[in-house]
Design a protein around this motif. Structure first.
Motif: not given
Length: 799
Positions: A592-597, A301-305
């Motif tokens: 880096e090009k991709r986000e990490r959870d 999930w992203t940090h947003r609700l």
């Protein structure tokens, strides 16, 4: 001792089973019904003691009122040869004390037994009966692993006591009991019992906590070398930490310790709340123990609700008022969907005649708007109030909305109060800086919550302040008789934990229900005798609760995914929004090009990143971490999460060696938790009674700058030396800090002024200066490395 074949009325003695302080127990046969029973007999010599006789008879009367699977069943009672006796169901198995002789129990088993004890106590407390001698010897485990509470011989019939029965302050069943006698068993006495003070159901909750602790550790929570030392431990000491190899989840440890709070008002207030908290753990049985070490959630999930809220009309839920849900005579609620789109519902109200529903929602990524839907029509039309949240609907049909609204957090906005005709049109603006509003029963008088001078003021009518707080107020509702306002009271801005409170027209505030980990949604029952609200002690699954004006609470409904109650119609229908939400942390590392959870479980946030970008500190409020949050760290390379302890995370030190937290004690406490080896450091609070989010550390690591408030005052900016000493204010009321407020030279701060504008303030205090290029409502992200620029964002522009 009675001999075999002795007759006690229709009961024939078969064999002795044991003896205790309250009498002798026999196996007997009921010759009328052909069943075996257990008979407890008070010997004739004992029956000459009026106090012992009264207590024995009281046990029979108390237990005969109770019919619950976790309480031993009383069939009959009478006398034989001058000696009274009570006839109970015959149980096969062993006491919990006998089971514990083999050592501690697995956490799952302790939770299961704890739930059963709590359910039994809740049934007794509902009848006004307090056990007052709960201990492992009085808890019986049947051969099929069902649990039964025994021996209500010390029970206090609270409802049946004569007026003034406890005015001598002794924890006894009637005032006639000899002065100075402390009833109960040492080691399981609550502090108020040990002191000879008035006792209620919370004494049983303390004893349950002691039993839970013993089941998990294999040792008594307070037993010491002597009776005097044991009594002192009950009064003054916390129980030892549970063994490190006990594999007890942090959430379970917190439940136990909350039961064992010294002050009754800091414990669970109702045994059903204990059962509910324990059931929340057992509901994820396969993760009960593993949750304490789980390092990654099952989904990203992203940090947003991520909202997915739908509005429902519960067309039969009002029939639950005054009844217990899920009993055979209580009707099941029937739900009718009102909305069908993806997005978030912020508020909803019935029309005066109950045939239409007005609601505010943000659909498909668009701004919030106000809609109206017919009772039997699944369609809805917009009233043309785009960007204006709905606050209330009067009995005359007018809508109270917020014009020029600025989004704050959760479902909260601030803006200009305006009245909108029921069919739409141009709103008439009335009052600025409003956050909440509701109409009195006359359909004209308004109550509002306004933001002013760093506080939130509850005014009813407008201009007459009944209550003010440096925290925030949500879901303010006027009672059907117009004499009170009920609201959710949150002490920490942005945080949705808090209490359920009412304030009368004279400004007398009363807290009806305490210390919910999350709460959202409130409505009065149609008769005005209860406040209905949705809240949870841990996690995201808000359940529906009701509380009377004298604080008697009951749980009405729980559904998967949780819910928020928004309004009640006069015929008992309720408007409820239902949906799911997740909070998480994603990081895009340099190169880096991709986000990490980097999330943990399903509720991570308030993250703080180290200057080198290699570590984050954050808090987690997922269900396994219970009521008081978990302060955590994690390396950004994806290494496992490390749980440092309890608390709301405020800041990470510049050297990344300390995490600043707020611990939720009776008065909140600032605590520095070590990232590595070391002991926590408690910081003096001085006269502060509350802290807010957004603390900052000086770059040399010697000072803390944060927002707090003293009793009766608004929020101010404070500075505190890490080496010691009380905090001291450097700003007037109404100013607040951010997590990276301090400049690179440690000499000035960027803070929010009372009008929400950003200003620069000297750390030593003094005149503030405005920040060119910013606007009211901007929030600080941080300073550029050159110390000459800042990064800001405007919440209203985020999607």
């Amino acid at each position: 001792m009675l001999s075999t074949r002795t007759k006690l009325g229709p009961y024939e003695i078969v064999a002795p089973l044991g003896a205790g302080g309250m009498g002798e127990v026999y196996r007997a046969r009921d010759t009328r019904l052909g069943r075996e029973v257990a008979i407890k007999v008070l010997p004739e010599s004992f029956s000459k003691d009026p106090d012992r006789l009264r207590r024995f008879e009281q046990e029979a009367r108390a237990a005969s009122q109770l019919n619950h699977p976790n309480i031993v069943t009383v069939h009959d009672f009478g006398t034989h040869g001058g000696a009274p006796y009570v006839v109970q169901e015959l149980l096969e198995g062993e006491t919990l004390r006998e089971r514990l002789r083999a050592g501690a129990l697995p956490a799952r088993k302790a939770v299961d037994y704890g739930i059963q004890v709590a359910r039994g106590l809740a049934a007794a407390h509902e009848k006004g009966i307090v056990h007052r001698d709960l201990k492992p010897e009085n808890v019986f485990l049947t051969s099929d692993d069902r649990l039964k509470i025994l021996d209500f011989g010390l029970a206090k019939l609270a409802a049946a006591e004569a007026p003034g029965a406890e005015q001598n302050g002794l924890p006894t069943a009637t005032q006639a009991t000899a002065t100075g006698i402390v009833m109960g068993t040492l080691g399981y006495l609550s502090p108020e019992q040990a002191r000879g003070q008035t006792v209620d159901q919370r004494a049983d909750i303390f004893a349950l906590g002691a039993i839970l602790y013993e089941m998990l550790s294999g040792a008594s929570a307070f037993k010491r070398g002597s009776s005097a030392d044991t009594m002192s431990a009950i009064l003054k000491e916390d129980p030892p930490e549970l063994p490190s190899d006990s594999k007890v989840p942090p959430a379970l440890d917190r439940i136990v310790r909350r039961c064992l709070e010294k002050q009754p008002n800091q414990r669970f207030q109702d045994a059903s709340d204990v059962a509910f908290a324990l059931e929340a753990l057992s509901g994820t049985a396969s993760h009960l123990v593993d949750a304490a070490v789980q390092t990654r959630p099952s989904s990203r999930w992203t940090h947003r609700l991520v909202p997915a809220l739908a509005l429902m009309a519960a067309v039969a839920i009002g029939a639950l008022a005054g009844r217990r849900l899920f009993r055979s005579e209580a009707p099941q609620p029937k739900f009718t969907a009102v909305t069908f789109r993806r997005g978030a519902v912020f508020n909803a109200r019935f029309s005066p005649d109950g045939n239409s529903i007005y609601y505010a929602a943000a659909w498909d990524g668009n701004p919030i708007d106000v809609y109206v839907a017919g009772r039997d029509d699944p369609g809805a039309r917009s009233l043309g109030a785009s960007g204006d949240p709905l606050l209330a609907v009067s009995r005359k049909g007018d809508l109270a909305i917020l014009a020029h609204a600025q989004y704050l957090y959760h479902t909260s906005y601030v803006g200009t109060l305006a009245l909108l005709p029921p069919s739409g049109g141009s709103p008439r603006e009335l009052l600025e800086k409003v956050r909440e509003a509701d109409f009195a029963p006359d359909g004209e008088t308004l109550a509002v919550v306004r933001a002013e001078r760093g506080k939130n003021l509850l005014e009813y009518p407008v201009g007459h302040v009944l209550y003010e707080t440096p925290g925030w107020i949500s879901y303010m509702r006027i009672s059907p008789d117009g004499n009170r306002a009920a609201f959710l009271d949150h002490s920490v801005i942005v945080d949705d934990r808090g209490d359920v409170a009412v304030v009368d027209r004279n400004g007398k505030r009363t807290v009806l229900s305490h210390d919910w980990e999350a709460e959202a949604g409130l409505a009065w029952s149609p008769d005005g005798k209860e406040v209905w609200f949705t809240a949870t002690k841990s996690g995201f699954g808000l359940g529906l609760h009701a509380v009377t004006l004298d604080g008697k609470e009951r749980r009405l409904l729980a559904i998967p995914g949780g819910m928020t109650v928004l309004d009640m119609a006069r015929d008992g229908r309720a408007l409820i929004s239902r949906g799911t939400s997740r909070y998480g942390i994603s990081a895009l590392l340099e190169g880096e090009k991709r986000e990490r959870d980097l999330s943990w479980l399903d509720g991570s946030g308030a993250e703080h990143i180290s200057d080198d970008g290699k570590l984050i500190a954050f808090e987690n409020w997922s269900e396994p971490n219970g009521l008081y949050y978990a302060a955590c760290i994690r390396k950004t390379d994806g290494s496992p999460v490390v749980r440092l302890g309890e608390g709301l995370v405020l800041a990470l030190s510049p050297d990344a060696r300390w995490v600043l937290t707020v611990k939720f004690t009776a008065l909140p406490q600032l605590v520095m938790l070590p990232v590595g080896a070391g002991q926590p450091k408690l910081l003096p609070r001085g006269d502060l009674v509350a802290y807010q989010l957004g603390a900052t550390w000086s770059h040399d690591g010697k000072r803390l700058i944060f927002t707090g408030s003293e009793a009766g005052s608004g929020n101010r900016v404070y500075v505190q030396e890490v080496a010691g000493g009380d905090p001291h204010p450097i700003s007037p009321e109404g100013y607040r800090t951010f997590s990276r407020s301090i400049a690179m030279d440690d000499r000035s701060l960027i803070v929010a002024a009372p009008d929400s504008s950003l200003v620069r303030m000297p750390v030593a205090g003094g005149t503030t200066t405005s920040i060119p290029g910013t606007e009211a409502g901007d929030l600080l992200v941080g300073w550029a490395s050159d110390g000459k620029r800042i990064f800001v964002y405007h919440p209203a522009e985020l999607r």
